[in-house]
Design an enzyme around this catalytic site. Structure first.
Site, short mmCIF file in Angstrom:
data_model
loop_
_atom_site.label_atom_id
_atom_site.label_comp_id
_atom_site.label_asym_id
_atom_site.label_seq_id
_atom_site.Cartn_x
_atom_site.Cartn_y
_atom_site.Cartn_z
N CYS A 106 84.23 12.96 85.37
CA CYS A 106 83.88 14.49 85.43
C CYS A 106 83.76 15.04 83.69
CB CYS A 106 85.35 15.28 85.71
SG CYS A 106 85.54 14.90 87.51
N SER B 49 88.67 27.47 78.13
CA SER B 49 89.61 26.59 77.34
C SER B 49 88.84 26.39 75.86
CB SER B 49 89.75 25.37 78.12
OG SER B 49 90.40 24.18 77.47
N SER C 268 93.27 23.95 73.49
CA SER C 268 93.73 22.47 73.47
C SER C 268 94.28 21.93 72.14
CB SER C 268 92.17 21.62 73.72
OG SER C 268 91.72 21.91 74.98
N LEU C 269 95.43 21.78 72.30
CA LEU C 269 96.44 21.61 71.15
C LEU C 269 96.31 20.22 70.74
CD1 LEU C 269 98.28 23.27 69.13
CD2 LEU C 269 100.23 22.59 70.53
N GLU D 259 77.42 19.04 84.40
CA GLU D 259 78.24 18.76 85.67
C GLU D 259 79.34 20.12 86.01
OE1 GLU D 259 80.13 15.14 86.05
OE2 GLU D 259 81.88 16.03 85.08
N CYS E 190 86.12 15.30 69.30
CA CYS E 190 87.57 14.99 69.52
C CYS E 190 87.86 13.47 69.78
CB CYS E 190 87.99 15.85 70.73
SG CYS E 190 88.20 17.76 70.56
N CYS F 112 78.65 17.89 73.33
CA CYS F 112 79.71 18.67 72.41
C CYS F 112 79.81 18.25 70.89
CB CYS F 112 80.97 18.70 72.80
SG CYS F 112 82.33 19.39 72.24
N GLY G 115 81.41 20.80 76.88
CA GLY G 115 81.18 21.44 75.87
C GLY G 115 82.26 22.36 75.13
N GLU G 116 82.05 23.14 74.22
CA GLU G 116 83.20 23.95 73.52
C GLU G 116 82.72 25.36 73.80
OE1 GLU G 116 86.34 24.20 72.34
OE2 GLU G 116 85.83 26.33 71.96
N CYS H 83 84.78 24.42 87.87
CA CYS H 83 84.84 24.24 86.33
C CYS H 83 83.41 24.21 86.05
CB CYS H 83 85.66 22.79 86.60
SG CYS H 83 85.76 22.18 84.77
N ASN I 165 92.91 9.36 79.58
CA ASN I 165 92.01 8.70 80.49
C ASN I 165 91.09 7.93 79.59
OD1 ASN I 165 92.80 9.81 83.25
ND2 ASN I 165 92.32 11.62 82.27
N CYS J 246 87.87 12.10 73.58
CA CYS J 246 86.82 12.70 74.39
C CYS J 246 85.56 12.14 74.62
CB CYS J 246 86.67 14.18 74.00
SG CYS J 246 85.73 15.11 75.51
N1 SAH Z 1 86.02 21.78 74.29
C1 SAH Z 1 87.00 22.75 75.36
C2 SAH Z 1 86.77 22.76 76.91
C3 SAH Z 1 86.84 21.13 77.38
S1 SAH Z 1 88.29 21.27 78.58
C4 SAH Z 1 88.31 22.34 74.89
O1 SAH Z 1 88.54 21.02 74.53
O2 SAH Z 1 89.41 23.01 75.49
C5 SAH Z 1 88.78 19.70 78.68
C6 SAH Z 1 90.06 19.30 78.34
O3 SAH Z 1 90.16 17.78 78.59
C7 SAH Z 1 90.47 19.21 76.99
O4 SAH Z 1 91.68 19.88 77.01
C8 SAH Z 1 90.20 17.90 76.38
O5 SAH Z 1 91.07 17.86 75.42
C9 SAH Z 1 90.72 17.16 77.54
N2 SAH Z 1 90.27 15.88 77.46
C10 SAH Z 1 89.02 15.36 77.09
N3 SAH Z 1 88.78 14.00 77.07
C11 SAH Z 1 89.93 13.67 77.45
C12 SAH Z 1 90.52 12.26 77.93
N4 SAH Z 1 89.86 11.34 77.75
N5 SAH Z 1 91.75 12.15 78.63
C13 SAH Z 1 92.42 13.26 78.91
N6 SAH Z 1 91.96 14.67 78.54
C14 SAH Z 1 90.78 14.59 77.94
#
Ligand code: SAH
Length: 444
Positions: free
Chosen positions: A377, A228, A252-253, A112, A151, A147, A196-197, A140, A332, A154
């Site tokens: 999303c 990102s 993404s820290l 998407e 994480c 992926c 994806g990353e 986006c 979320n 996620c």
């Molecule tokens: N893989 C890359 C690109 C994805 S960006 C990255 O991690 O940066 C999507 C963002 O949404 C990332 O910062 C991810 O950590 C965050 N995200 C993923 N799952 C989430 C959730 N359940 N609630 C809030 N943020 C989330």
């Protein structure tokens, strides 16, 4: 115990016909036919001019590209298509026109993309607003099907990695978005915050970025592109900085120290936090003149996991004097999260934000924007099949009126737990860009 990561290189997805915007494919086709690669620009210009004139992609005749060597046109048409993917569904926000596109790739995989419309209006006219820099749309994009990084918070990670997108397929998401917007030059910002990353599919992502900024193709400004990453590949982060120094970076820290980060983001084992921040510093120094570039640090807040005052203090120390802006994303929840994470209370989020602000860390939170969007999303391809509560996907949007958001939020909380983080992340980048732009203007 942290989940075990799958191998980094997934099965290669074969495509026929190939995407016309895919530079590596077109280059090897031309050289294979003894033609000069200079024809690539001619071909893309022909296609993009027709798209701009509103010609549907299926009606664009590749064999009619003017100026090609004898016999090349038919071979080009036999091997390439303007679009290799199909727009399956579109969901439009009733609030502000934010659009979610479900796209099917040639092999049946689904990804998407989301188009976020930003009106340029202040969210709250009573407060200082940095997000007033004109009406615009941000797309986006997804770079992988699923992926592999897993994480813990996620949903996309629960799918595992099903495949890498080709550079041409990533660019096609912009073609779909522009067609759906009904305007060939609309949507001028792209963020890699979909499925994806991006840096795990480095070659395709960097080739797609080059396509987006190529004047012969989409001609976007490099500063309107954001990648990102969790930083799972330090080598690829360095490469990104060397090869594409002008695009924006988001990291993404999610944790203020290495131990907690490794627990939440297993891929963090690949890079100590101080090395990650050294790369961020390096990136920032590549700004124009004396101005440092700002890097967005995303931090998902998980109740009782990484959201305490102590965590906020630790994060403030970690990021002191760094050229960053922190984007707090309250977690979320999603169906199937085995770790049972919960979203922190608004008071906890506010407290966290306040501690950072007191330490002079630039920080913002996107709670309300995410709340009104009932879209899964980044996860629709998977979740739409798994859950019957589909109706709420229609409400994909970003509200700029707080009251509207609040009303909508309480309704959505009762009916749905769809995840809006993808739109939320993209919207955050929009706001950060606006903030940086605004600061720049005020400084002059
Ligand atoms: N893989 C890359 C690109 C994805 S960006 C990255 O991690 O940066 C999507 C963002 O949404 C990332 O910062 C991810 O950590 C965050 N995200 C993923 N799952 C989430 C959730 N359940 N609630 C809030 N943020 C989330």
């Amino acid at each position: 115990m942290a989940p075990i990561l799958a191998p980094a290189v997934p099965r290669r997805r074969e495509l026929h016909p190939k995407p016309i915007f895919d530079e590596p494919s077109l280059r090897s086709f031309l050289t294979g036919h003894g033609a000069k690669t200079v024809h690539m620009g001619r071909i893309w210009r022909h296609v993009c001019t027709q798209l701009r004139c509103g010609v549907p992609p299926t009606a664009i005749e590749l064999q009619e590209v003017p100026g090609l060597p004898q016999g090349l046109g038919p071979a080009l048409a036999a091997n390439f298509a303007v679009l290799t993917s199909t727009l399956l569904q579109t969901h439009v926000s009733e609030l502000d026109g934010t659009m979610k596109l479900l796209i099917q790739l040639q092999d049946g995989s689904e990804v998407e993309a989301v188009v976020i419309h930003h009106t340029g209006e202040a969210e709250d006219p009573g407060q200082r607003q940095a997000d007033r820099c004109g009406e615009r749309d941000t797309l986006c994009v997804s770079s992988q099907v699923g992926c592999r990084l897993k994480c813990r918070f996620c949903a996309t990670g629960t799918m595992g990695l099903l495949g890498n997108l080709w550079a041409g397929e990533i660019q096609e998401q912009l073609v779909h978005a522009r067609m759906r917007k009904g305007h060939a030059d609309s949507v001028c910002n792209v963020v890699f915050m979909g499925m994806g990353e991006p840096l795990e599919n480095y070659e395709a992502v960097s080739s797609a970025v080059k396509g987006f900024v190529d004047p012969m193709r989409f001609g976007l400004a490099p500063s309107s592109l954001t990648v990102s990453t969790v930083g799972s590949s330090p080598q690829n982060m360095q490469r990104l900085l060397e090869e594409l120094p002008k695009i924006r970076l988001a990291v993404s820290l999610h944790a203020p120290n290495q131990t907690l980060r490794e627990e939440l983001v297993p891929a963090a084992k690949a890079i100590p936090i101080d090395k990650l921040l050294a790369i961020v510093d390096d990136y920032a120094k590549r700004g124009e003149g004396k101005r440092l570039r700002t890097v967005m640090m995303s931090y998902v807040l998980l109740k009782d996991v990484n959201d305490s005052v102590l965590h906020a203090r630790e994060l403030s120390e970690l990021l002191a004097n760094k050229p960053v802006i922190v984007n707090l994303i309250p977690y979320n929840p999603f169906e199937g999260n085995v770790y049972g994470y919960e979203e922190p209370s608004p008071q906890t989020v506010d407290r966290f934000l306040q501690v950072l602000a007191e330490h002079n860390i630039r920080v913002f939170e996107r709670r309300h924007h995410g709340r009104d969007i009932a879209a899964a999303c980044g996860q629709l391809a998977k979740i739409s099949k798994a859950s019957p509560s589909h109706a709420d996907i229609e409400n994909c949007g970003v509200a700029l009126n707080k009251e509207l958001v609040r009303r909508k939020s309480s309704r959505l909380r009762e009916t749905s737990n769809w995840q809006p983080w993808l739109v939320l992340g993209a919207f955050s980048v929009l706001v950060v860009s606006a903030a940086v732009y605004h600061r720049g203007r005020s400084a002059r």
